[in-house]
Design a protein around this motif. Structure first.
Motif, PDB file in Angstrom:
ATOM      1  N   ALA A  19      -2.329  10.887  -8.325  1.00 29.57           N
ATOM      2  CA  ALA A  19      -0.885  11.163  -8.263  1.00 29.57           C
ATOM      3  C   ALA A  19      -0.171  10.295  -9.301  1.00 29.57           C
ATOM      4  O   ALA A  19      -0.616   9.204  -9.639  1.00 29.57           O
ATOM      5  CB  ALA A  19      -0.340  10.864  -6.877  1.00 29.57           C
ATOM      6  N   ARG A  79       2.152   2.389  -3.535  1.00 29.44           N
ATOM      7  CA  ARG A  79       1.207   2.748  -4.592  1.00 29.44           C
ATOM      8  C   ARG A  79       0.935   4.240  -4.560  1.00 29.44           C
ATOM      9  O   ARG A  79       0.827   4.836  -3.498  1.00 29.44           O
ATOM     10  CB  ARG A  79      -0.112   2.003  -4.385  1.00 29.44           C
ATOM     11  CG  ARG A  79       0.041   0.511  -4.483  1.00 29.44           C
ATOM     12  CD  ARG A  79      -1.240  -0.178  -4.210  1.00 29.44           C
ATOM     13  NE  ARG A  79      -2.215   0.226  -5.221  1.00 29.44           N
ATOM     14  CZ  ARG A  79      -3.445  -0.213  -5.262  1.00 29.44           C
ATOM     15  NH1 ARG A  79      -3.878  -1.041  -4.352  1.00 29.44           N
ATOM     16  NH2 ARG A  79      -4.266   0.177  -6.194  1.00 29.44           N
ATOM     17  N   PRO A  80       0.766   4.833  -5.728  1.00 32.26           N
ATOM     18  CA  PRO A  80       0.453   6.269  -5.727  1.00 32.26           C
ATOM     19  C   PRO A  80      -0.977   6.516  -5.256  1.00 32.26           C
ATOM     20  O   PRO A  80      -1.851   5.657  -5.427  1.00 32.26           O
ATOM     21  CB  PRO A  80       0.624   6.678  -7.190  1.00 32.26           C
ATOM     22  CG  PRO A  80       0.464   5.422  -7.977  1.00 32.26           C
ATOM     23  CD  PRO A  80       0.913   4.302  -7.072  1.00 32.26           C
ATOM     24  N   LEU A  81      -1.189   7.642  -4.648  1.00 32.56           N
ATOM     25  CA  LEU A  81      -2.536   8.041  -4.265  1.00 32.56           C
ATOM     26  C   LEU A  81      -3.344   8.324  -5.523  1.00 32.56           C
ATOM     27  O   LEU A  81      -2.782   8.650  -6.572  1.00 32.56           O
ATOM     28  CB  LEU A  81      -2.487   9.297  -3.389  1.00 32.56           C
ATOM     29  CG  LEU A  81      -1.816   9.115  -2.033  1.00 32.56           C
ATOM     30  CD1 LEU A  81      -1.638  10.465  -1.358  1.00 32.56           C
ATOM     31  CD2 LEU A  81      -2.635   8.179  -1.166  1.00 32.56           C
ATOM     32  N   PRO A  82      -4.676   8.232  -5.442  1.00 29.72           N
ATOM     33  CA  PRO A  82      -5.486   8.537  -6.622  1.00 29.72           C
ATOM     34  C   PRO A  82      -5.154   9.928  -7.150  1.00 29.72           C
ATOM     35  O   PRO A  82      -5.072  10.893  -6.396  1.00 29.72           O
ATOM     36  CB  PRO A  82      -6.921   8.478  -6.085  1.00 29.72           C
ATOM     37  CG  PRO A  82      -6.843   7.572  -4.896  1.00 29.72           C
ATOM     38  CD  PRO A  82      -5.474   7.823  -4.298  1.00 29.72           C
ATOM     39  N   SER A 113       8.409   7.652  -1.790  1.00 26.82           N
ATOM     40  CA  SER A 113       8.321   6.276  -1.277  1.00 26.82           C
ATOM     41  C   SER A 113       9.427   5.899  -0.303  1.00 26.82           C
ATOM     42  O   SER A 113       9.157   5.291   0.730  1.00 26.82           O
ATOM     43  CB  SER A 113       8.268   5.270  -2.422  1.00 26.82           C
ATOM     44  OG  SER A 113       7.033   5.327  -3.064  1.00 26.82           O
ATOM     45  N   TRP A 143       3.221   8.148 -10.786  1.00 25.20           N
ATOM     46  CA  TRP A 143       4.239   7.262 -10.230  1.00 25.20           C
ATOM     47  C   TRP A 143       5.507   8.034  -9.903  1.00 25.20           C
ATOM     48  O   TRP A 143       6.211   7.703  -8.958  1.00 25.20           O
ATOM     49  CB  TRP A 143       4.548   6.120 -11.197  1.00 25.20           C
ATOM     50  CG  TRP A 143       3.528   5.032 -11.141  1.00 25.20           C
ATOM     51  CD1 TRP A 143       2.517   4.811 -12.024  1.00 25.20           C
ATOM     52  CD2 TRP A 143       3.384   4.035 -10.134  1.00 25.20           C
ATOM     53  NE1 TRP A 143       1.771   3.736 -11.633  1.00 25.20           N
ATOM     54  CE2 TRP A 143       2.282   3.234 -10.479  1.00 25.20           C
ATOM     55  CE3 TRP A 143       4.085   3.740  -8.973  1.00 25.20           C
ATOM     56  CZ2 TRP A 143       1.868   2.158  -9.708  1.00 25.20           C
ATOM     57  CZ3 TRP A 143       3.666   2.660  -8.203  1.00 25.20           C
ATOM     58  CH2 TRP A 143       2.576   1.887  -8.571  1.00 25.20           C
ATOM     59  N   GLN A 151       0.814  -1.210   0.000  1.00 25.12           N
ATOM     60  CA  GLN A 151       0.000   0.000   0.000  1.00 25.12           C
ATOM     61  C   GLN A 151       0.848   1.261   0.000  1.00 25.12           C
ATOM     62  O   GLN A 151       0.506   2.246  -0.641  1.00 25.12           O
ATOM     63  CB  GLN A 151      -0.939   0.009   1.211  1.00 25.12           C
ATOM     64  CG  GLN A 151      -2.025  -1.037   1.141  1.00 25.12           C
ATOM     65  CD  GLN A 151      -2.941  -0.839  -0.060  1.00 25.12           C
ATOM     66  OE1 GLN A 151      -3.373   0.261  -0.346  1.00 25.12           O
ATOM     67  NE2 GLN A 151      -3.215  -1.921  -0.768  1.00 25.12           N
ATOM     68  N   LEU A 152       1.945   1.253   0.730  1.00 23.78           N
ATOM     69  CA  LEU A 152       2.806   2.424   0.796  1.00 23.78           C
ATOM     70  C   LEU A 152       3.508   2.713  -0.518  1.00 23.78           C
ATOM     71  O   LEU A 152       3.927   3.841  -0.771  1.00 23.78           O
ATOM     72  CB  LEU A 152       3.858   2.247   1.900  1.00 23.78           C
ATOM     73  CG  LEU A 152       3.326   2.316   3.320  1.00 23.78           C
ATOM     74  CD1 LEU A 152       4.411   1.894   4.296  1.00 23.78           C
ATOM     75  CD2 LEU A 152       2.826   3.710   3.646  1.00 23.78           C
ATOM     76  N   THR A 187       5.771  10.986  -8.693  1.00 24.62           N
ATOM     77  CA  THR A 187       5.595  11.594  -7.368  1.00 24.62           C
ATOM     78  C   THR A 187       5.775  10.538  -6.280  1.00 24.62           C
ATOM     79  O   THR A 187       6.430  10.773  -5.273  1.00 24.62           O
ATOM     80  CB  THR A 187       4.203  12.232  -7.247  1.00 24.62           C
ATOM     81  OG1 THR A 187       4.049  13.195  -8.281  1.00 24.62           O
ATOM     82  CG2 THR A 187       4.013  12.883  -5.896  1.00 24.62           C
ATOM     83  N   THR A 188       5.196   9.385  -6.503  1.00 23.65           N
ATOM     84  CA  THR A 188       5.312   8.290  -5.544  1.00 23.65           C
ATOM     85  C   THR A 188       6.768   7.864  -5.389  1.00 23.65           C
ATOM     86  O   THR A 188       7.240   7.646  -4.279  1.00 23.65           O
ATOM     87  CB  THR A 188       4.446   7.094  -5.985  1.00 23.65           C
ATOM     88  OG1 THR A 188       3.089   7.521  -6.070  1.00 23.65           O
ATOM     89  CG2 THR A 188       4.557   5.945  -5.010  1.00 23.65           C
TER      90      THR A 188
END
Length: 85
Positions: free
Chosen positions: A59, A54-57, A68, A61, A51-52, A63-64
């Motif tokens: 956002a 994965r990008p937020l809706p 991360s 990749w 879960q950590l 940015t993630t």
């Protein structure tokens, strides 16, 4: 590794079993050494890391990828057993 993938490629089942066994052994040893909280489970770690990462809706990749490592480090720091008072 998903169960679907293991069903499609049965040779992965043995590798998955070895990985899970090794990870559980590592976690158990860390708990016994007092380095990881006793209430942490391997399943909980796997779900949280998935879960950590994965990008937020909404956002991207990229940015993630940027955040991360820091988010994962904060999570892992939270797994550390606190010193007994």
């Amino acid at each position: 590794m998903s169960e679907e993938l293991v069903c499609l490629r049965p040779e992965l089942a043995q590798q998955k079993d070895r990985l899970v066994h090794s990870a559980q052994l590592l976690l158990t040893r860390a708990q016994q050494a007092g380095q990881v909280r006793a209430d942490v489970s391997l399943e909980g770690i796997i779900v949280a890391v998935a879960q950590l990462s994965r990008p937020l809706p909404g956002a991207s990749w990229s940015t993630t990828d940027q955040f991360s490592p820091r988010i994962l480090q904060l999570y892992l720091d939270g797994l550390i057993a606190s010193d007994p008072v």
